[in-house]
Write a protein that holds these residues in place. Structure first.
Motif: not given
Length: 249
Positions: A202-203, A205-206, A209-210
């Motif tokens: 998740a980190e 991806r953030r 994607d961010g």
């Protein structure tokens, strides 16, 4: 005829034996390189954390990470110093890098004791470059190498924070667009390069994607010539850039 059949039989046996040897030897080479990369990553993780502490000028914790970096590199050198992975065996930078990393760590430690945080950062950043150069010279790339390239590409875009775009220049829109596209391209490559366990994290991806979400505002900046909006976008991108370097570089 009998001799011909015998020769064919010998050839067939030789092929089977050779195939068996290759099958048994190849995983050993892969594991050897994987073990080396894991050992380098352990040392590099302390280097990254030390760089993170240097950004906030936290001397004590930065020096603690430098101690851990030297210990980790010492263990790596003991295991691989005289026996490099096959993929690096002919690489002239291999021995040079084994020596370069602890020397730069010691230099960073001395600079910290003198209060020169800037020079300490330069020494630790040079370790990232040294490791990446060694790997690339042997045709090896890991996520940390892509993140290093990402940081360098992002620096070109973040330069507009110190020197905002001059929209009277006719080439300004295409220049800004090109730099933003370059960051997006490297971000996508880092995403593809990351191991599946990292890519699905998740980190990670953030951050990836961010970055893409922030870059999506660049066409609006160009359309409106809005330097205030650009400043806000670059602030977001700088945060993603720092976190990628801190966590994966």
């Amino acid at each position: 005829m009998a001799n011909s059949q015998l020769r064919r039989r010998h050839i067939a046996i030789a092929v089977v034996v050779l195939s068996t040897l290759v099958a048994s030897f190849t995983p050993a080479l892969t594991d050897d390189l994987s073990d080396f990369n894991a050992a380098v990553e352990d040392a590099a993780s302390h280097n990254r954390v030390a760089l993170g502490y240097l950004r906030s000028e936290n001397l004590d914790l930065a020096m603690l990470e430098l101690e851990r970096l030297r210990a980790s590199w010492g263990a790596l050198n003991e295991r691989f110093g005289a026996k490099p992975p096959d993929a690096l065996r002919e690489n002239p930078r291999y021995t040079e890098t084994l020596i370069d990393v602890p020397m730069r760590a010691v230099a960073a430690d001395l600079m910290l004791q003198m209060g020169r945080f800037d020079l300490a950062r330069n020494s630790l950043q040079a370790i990232r470059v040294s490791l990446s150069t060694m790997r690339r010279d042997s045709g090896i790339e890991v996520l940390a190498d892509c993140v290093l390239e990402f940081n360098a590409t992002m620096a070109m875009l973040l330069g507009y924070d110190d020197a905002p775009p001059d929209w009277t220049r006719t080439e300004m829109p295409s220049e800004l667009s090109t730099r933003a596209e370059a960051v997006e391209k490297v971000a996508r490559r880092c995403d593809a390069r990351a191991p599946e366990s990292v890519r699905s994290n998740a980190e990670f991806r953030r951050l990836i994607d961010g970055t893409s979400a922030s870059l999506a505002f660049i066409p609006k900046v160009i359309e409106t010539r809005d330097n205030d909006l650009l400043h806000r976008v670059l602030g977001e991108l700088r945060a993603f850039d720092n976190l990628l370097a801190f966590r994966y570089g």
